[in-house]
Design a protein around this motif. Structure first.
Motif, mmCIF file in Angstrom:
data_model
loop_
_atom_site.group_PDB
_atom_site.id
_atom_site.type_symbol
_atom_site.label_atom_id
_atom_site.label_comp_id
_atom_site.label_asym_id
_atom_site.label_seq_id
_atom_site.Cartn_x
_atom_site.Cartn_y
_atom_site.Cartn_z
ATOM 1 N N ASP A 114 0.839 -1.205 0.000
ATOM 2 C CA ASP A 114 0.000 0.000 0.000
ATOM 3 C C ASP A 114 0.876 1.258 0.000
ATOM 4 O O ASP A 114 0.663 2.191 -0.786
ATOM 5 N N GLU A 124 -10.879 -2.413 3.424
ATOM 6 C CA GLU A 124 -11.487 -1.175 2.918
ATOM 7 C C GLU A 124 -10.576 -0.497 1.890
ATOM 8 O O GLU A 124 -11.019 -0.096 0.809
ATOM 9 N N ASN A 125 -9.277 -0.388 2.222
ATOM 10 C CA ASN A 125 -8.313 0.242 1.310
ATOM 11 C C ASN A 125 -8.225 -0.501 -0.020
ATOM 12 O O ASN A 125 -8.267 0.102 -1.093
ATOM 13 N N TYR A 126 -8.094 -1.828 0.065
ATOM 14 C CA TYR A 126 -7.868 -2.604 -1.159
ATOM 15 C C TYR A 126 -9.123 -2.756 -2.020
ATOM 16 O O TYR A 126 -9.019 -2.942 -3.232
ATOM 17 N N LYS A 127 -10.284 -2.652 -1.419
ATOM 18 C CA LYS A 127 -11.514 -2.595 -2.234
ATOM 19 C C LYS A 127 -11.523 -1.301 -3.049
ATOM 20 O O LYS A 127 -11.880 -1.297 -4.231
ATOM 21 N N LYS A 128 -11.122 -0.221 -2.402
ATOM 22 C CA LYS A 128 -11.052 1.082 -3.068
ATOM 23 C C LYS A 128 -10.025 1.035 -4.205
ATOM 24 O O LYS A 128 -10.278 1.489 -5.325
ATOM 25 N N TYR A 129 -8.848 0.450 -3.914
ATOM 26 C CA TYR A 129 -7.805 0.348 -4.940
ATOM 27 C C TYR A 129 -8.243 -0.546 -6.097
ATOM 28 O O TYR A 129 -7.886 -0.307 -7.249
ATOM 29 N N GLN A 162 -6.942 -7.354 -3.073
ATOM 30 C CA GLN A 162 -8.214 -7.280 -2.329
ATOM 31 C C GLN A 162 -8.525 -8.636 -1.693
ATOM 32 O O GLN A 162 -8.903 -8.716 -0.514
ATOM 33 N N GLN A 178 -10.146 1.648 -8.357
ATOM 34 C CA GLN A 178 -9.290 2.697 -8.919
ATOM 35 C C GLN A 178 -8.320 2.129 -9.956
ATOM 36 O O GLN A 178 -8.124 2.705 -11.025
ATOM 37 N N THR A 230 -18.948 -2.602 -7.604
ATOM 38 C CA THR A 230 -19.675 -1.361 -7.925
ATOM 39 C C THR A 230 -21.067 -1.581 -8.495
ATOM 40 O O THR A 230 -21.910 -0.683 -8.450
#
Length: 396
Positions: free
Chosen positions: A221, A273-278, A260, A281, A330
């Protein structure tokens, strides 16, 4: 479930069978044991080819993972064959590492400890343990993990060094292949260490291993994910000074879903949470590499503003999972449309409909890249895994 998704699942189920059939029928080496070291683009076996440990570990993983879906006893036997060959000829009982390659007579050829190779052995051995409950497989997977932690882990700056000699001394040439930068820390190796560690954790709930997994996800990360661009940073020195390089679309989209998944298995809510966002992205950034025909280009060189205008087989496989994963996160149909279009491209240009398996790739004029069907870097792991992942993700 829509008809289109039902059809995709059905076609990928058939394709998994086709991939496994090719590797079952074409790659078993009855003369020298294990599996063929190299088969060229004309499906001709190259005699006396050296055998790579990464290929053997990926075959081990593929047949072990596939058996859990296919329940085909032959797939279990081939996993066992790969396991027996790995521990007999690639595993270095003297120094506790793994030979990078062996000769056709099964003697060691390249004896360096490339951490990438050890990570894949852990990945394959852990998966084999799931279907065999063979304690030897688990024991060697644990031993390799401990060797990585002992020699490759950087206690000062975190992360992992690339390679060592057979007896774990520093080595000049750290590269995985000639195209790579000769740097001490790389995204590719860290990605596959986490993959191996998490697979081991699934069968061995060790607290120290879990701590190492969480730290590694935090390190990835911090250094490898460029949150400004959504792409991965690839090469660093020991002090995390980046050596800028290409954008690798295949590695981007592979990391998107795989990291993820690793975070979810770690159980760490902040990392999940971070890796779902990444994951979303990076998938969004990877869209830059999609061609109008649905294929994913290989790489882009920002310094020269130049596209490496090739479409290799493995980025297509990873795109199937990565964009389907983005759709799951999504609910956006555009990601699902990319998956359908990419699969259509694969069927038209990458599947060898006549002889089985996937070709290495095509150039921008759709001519064939005349490279291995099986070899050091051509394996059943990316495309087999894409089939397995989507079969599992597309729910009836």
């Amino acid at each position: 479930m829509s008809l289109q998704r039902k059809l995709l699942k059905s076609e990928l189920t058939s394709e998994l069978d086709s991939i496994l059939k090719y590797w079952s029928e074409h790659t078993v080496d009855e003369q020298n044991g294990g599996f063929a070291g190299q088969i060229d683009f004309n499906d001709q076996r190259i005699e006396n080819a050296e055998k790579g440990s990464v290929l053997n570990s990926r075959i081990l993983w593929t047949f072990s993972a596939s058996y859990q879906t296919t329940k085909n006893e032959n797939h279990k036997k081939l996993a066992e064959r790969a396991f027996e060959f790995l521990i007999a000829y690639f595993y270095d009982t003297k120094f506790g590492g793994l030979f990078w390659s062996i000769n056709e007579d099964k003697t060691p050829k390249d004896t360096k400890n490339q951490i990438y190779a050890l990570a894949f052995a852990i990945y394959g051995l852990s998966e084999y343990y799931v279907i065999s409950k063979n304690e030897k497989a688990l024991e060697i997977a644990k031993n390799l993990y401990l060797k990585i932690q002992e020699h490759s882990y950087d206690p000062v700056n975190k992360g992992y060094f690339e390679a060592f000699t057979r007896d774990w001394q520093p080595i000049e040439d750290l590269r995985l292949s000639a195209k790579d930068a000769n740097e001490k820390k790389t995204m590719n190796t860290h990605l596959h260490i986490i993959e191996g560690y998490v697979n081991l954790y699934k069968v061995w709930k060790d607290e120290k291993l879990l701590e190492d997994i969480i730290e590694l996800l935090e390190t990835i990360d911090k250094y490898f994910i460029n949150i400004e661009t959504g792409h991965l940073r690839l090469f660093f020195n020991e002090n995390w000074i980046e050596k800028p390089d290409v954008v690798s679309y295949g590695h981007d989209i592979e990391a998107a879903w795989l990291l993820q998944q690793c975070a979810e298995i770690s159980g760490n809510e902040k990392l999940i949470e971070n890796y779902k966002k990444y994951a979303v992205q990076i998938a969004e950034a990877t869209k830059e590499g999609l061609d109008s025909d649905g294929g994913l280009w290989y790489e882009f060189d920002p310094e020269k503003n130049k596209l490496i205008a090739e479409k290799h087989w493995w980025p297509q496989a990873e795109a199937l999972i990565g964009f389907y994963n983005a759709y799951q996160l999504t609910g956006k149909e555009e990601y699902l449309d990319i998956v359908y279009k990419n699969w259509k491209f694969i069927k038209k240009h990458i599947l060898d409909q006549q002889n089985g398996e996937w070709v290495w790739g095509i150039f921008d004029d759709y001519s064939l890249m005349q490279k291995d069907k099986a070899g050091f870097w051509k394996c059943p792991y990316h495309n087999g895994r894409a089939c397995l992942e989507l079969i599992s993700r597309i729910q009836d």
